[in-house]
Design a protein around this motif. Structure first.
Motif, PDB file in Angstrom:
ATOM      1  N   ASP A  51      -6.206  -6.546   7.322  1.00  0.00           N
ATOM      2  CA  ASP A  51      -6.356  -5.878   6.028  1.00  0.00           C
ATOM      3  C   ASP A  51      -7.553  -4.930   6.034  1.00  0.00           C
ATOM      4  O   ASP A  51      -7.497  -3.829   5.468  1.00  0.00           O
ATOM      5  N   LYS A  79       3.489   1.901   0.094  1.00  0.00           N
ATOM      6  CA  LYS A  79       3.295   0.449   0.012  1.00  0.00           C
ATOM      7  C   LYS A  79       1.925   0.176  -0.607  1.00  0.00           C
ATOM      8  O   LYS A  79       0.895   0.435   0.015  1.00  0.00           O
ATOM      9  N   GLN A 122      -1.553  -1.229  -1.618  1.00  0.00           N
ATOM     10  CA  GLN A 122      -2.540  -2.105  -0.987  1.00  0.00           C
ATOM     11  C   GLN A 122      -3.727  -2.213  -1.942  1.00  0.00           C
ATOM     12  O   GLN A 122      -4.290  -1.202  -2.363  1.00  0.00           O
ATOM     13  N   ILE A 126      -3.371   3.147  -1.947  1.00  0.00           N
ATOM     14  CA  ILE A 126      -4.558   2.354  -1.622  1.00  0.00           C
ATOM     15  C   ILE A 126      -5.460   2.326  -2.848  1.00  0.00           C
ATOM     16  O   ILE A 126      -5.903   3.376  -3.327  1.00  0.00           O
TER      17      ILE A 126
END
Length: 391
Positions: A357, A17, A19, A331
């Motif tokens: 976050d 995912k 980020q 990331i």
């Protein structure tokens, strides 16, 4: 997850995912994304005029000004160039604070327009001393403008704009501030502090894709614009102001981005600019506390709320570390620029960000550092950040 035809182990990263923790572009709120999905409209329609008028009004709240705010279809650098072209004239002399890549950009733009630059060179990671600026102004009373940055994004250093404005208000010298990365995150009270011109853009604290830039000028700056004889056409600020007052733009605007910006500004104005700045201050404090708990050092002496710049241990390959975090963990931190490439990395806590976050950013940082062999107590950074939020 899928196994290969030969029955190999599944790829653990297939559910990665992404980020984003960079100082632009920044993550976008769902409302902003959805605003861009609606059918495109004619940019000269009555509805578009209402949209533009609303955006320009909301921008005043973010800029903390009663002055007109101009909206330009360009990048933040375009607004910087527009400030030079509209405020100065041939033969003018300016002071430029150069404490990183973006202070240097002010210098490059001024030089491109034939303006004489007196540089104030500051060690990267440091912030300029207002007394140094005042002394330079005393030595060169014919200086027409001081060009500064609010947050020097390449280093994470914050400059004291309120203090820089004090000597310029006492002289016929403009203070022009690049707030490209820091608008909405670090305090910049344009009217209260007497800042003459401020420029910014869409893809950072304003939580909108790249492509829009903004400029606000006070009365002193508009007087200078009326006298300016440098060449300008697309970035003519007086044309932009006149059109904006009619709910329009001189040339074709990025109408889809304006819908996105309206959605983001609606969220930001509902929060309130003072609350937004306080939120960013909490996120920055938590990140800095986490960095210290992990035994790492901050790079900026006076760090901004916008982002945190972190020195890497000498044995760590910074470029490889940034690549590892993006490719393996999804990331994205920002690396160092120019001579800082591979030596620092930067974690932005900017725009559509909250406490959760920051916890993700720090937890991922701990895991990545552990994977490259950096010894530290796992969980120490997260605990330090959580303690800041708990307080």
């Amino acid at each position: 997850m899928r196994r290969s035809a030969r029955g190999a182990e599944p790829d653990k990263n297939t559910m990665k995912k992404p980020q984003l923790f960079t100082p632009g572009p920044t993550p976008l709120p769902p409302e902003t994304l959805l605003a861009m999905a609606q059918p495109i409209d004619y940019h000269r329609s009555p509805a578009s005029a209402t949209l533009i008028a609303d955006v320009l009004t909301k921008l005043k709240h973010v800029f903390q000004t009663e002055n007109d705010v101009l909206c330009l279809t360009t990048s933040g650098t375009g607004a910087m160039e527009g400030a030079v072209a509209n405020l100065l004239s041939r033969g003018d002399k300016v002071l430029v604070i150069r404490s990183g890549k973006f202070g240097e950009r002010w210098s490059d733009i001024c030089t491109a327009y034939g303006v004489e630059v007196i540089p104030i060179d500051v060690t990267w990671g440091e912030s300029v001393s207002p007394s140094t600026v005042e002394a330079r102004l005393d030595a060169s009373p014919d200086v027409k403008a001081v060009f500064a940055t609010l947050c020097e994004t390449s280093t994470g250093a914050l400059h004291d704009i309120a203090a820089l404005a004090q000597p310029t208000q006492l002289r016929p010298t403009l203070l022009v501030v690049d707030a490209v990365s820091a608008l909405g995150a670090d305090d910049l009270q344009m009217d209260a502090w007497g800042v003459d011109a401020v420029v910014s853009c869409s893809q950072k604290g304003l939580m909108t894709p790249p492509g829009l830039a903004f400029a606000a000028l006070n009365a002193r700056a508009w007087d200078a614009a009326a006298r300016s004889d440098l060449p300008k056409y697309y970035l003519d600020f007086q044309k932009a102001r006149d059109a904006g007052r009619e709910g329009s733009t001189p040339y074709t605007p990025a109408i889809t981005l304006l819908h996105a910006l309206q959605a983001s500004l609606t969220l930001l104005c509902a929060e309130g600019i003072r609350n937004a700045i306080a939120r960013h201050a909490r996120l920055a404090q938590a990140t800095r506390s986490a960095v210290a708990a992990l035994g790492l050092q901050l790079f900026a002496t006076h760090p901004a709320n916008t982002l945190t710049s972190i020195r890497l241990p000498a044995e760590v390959d910074g470029k490889a570390f940034i690549a590892l975090m993006r490719e393996k963990h999804g990331i994205t931190y920002a690396g160092g620029q120019s001579q800082l490439s591979g030596k620092i990395f930067r974690i932005a806590h900017l725009g559509w960000m909250n406490e959760n976050d920051v916890i993700v950013a720090i937890a991922a940082l701990e895991r990545g550092l552990a994977e490259i062999g950096y010894e530290m107590p796992l969980g120490a950074g997260v605990a330090a950040a959580q303690e800041v939020f708990r307080r």
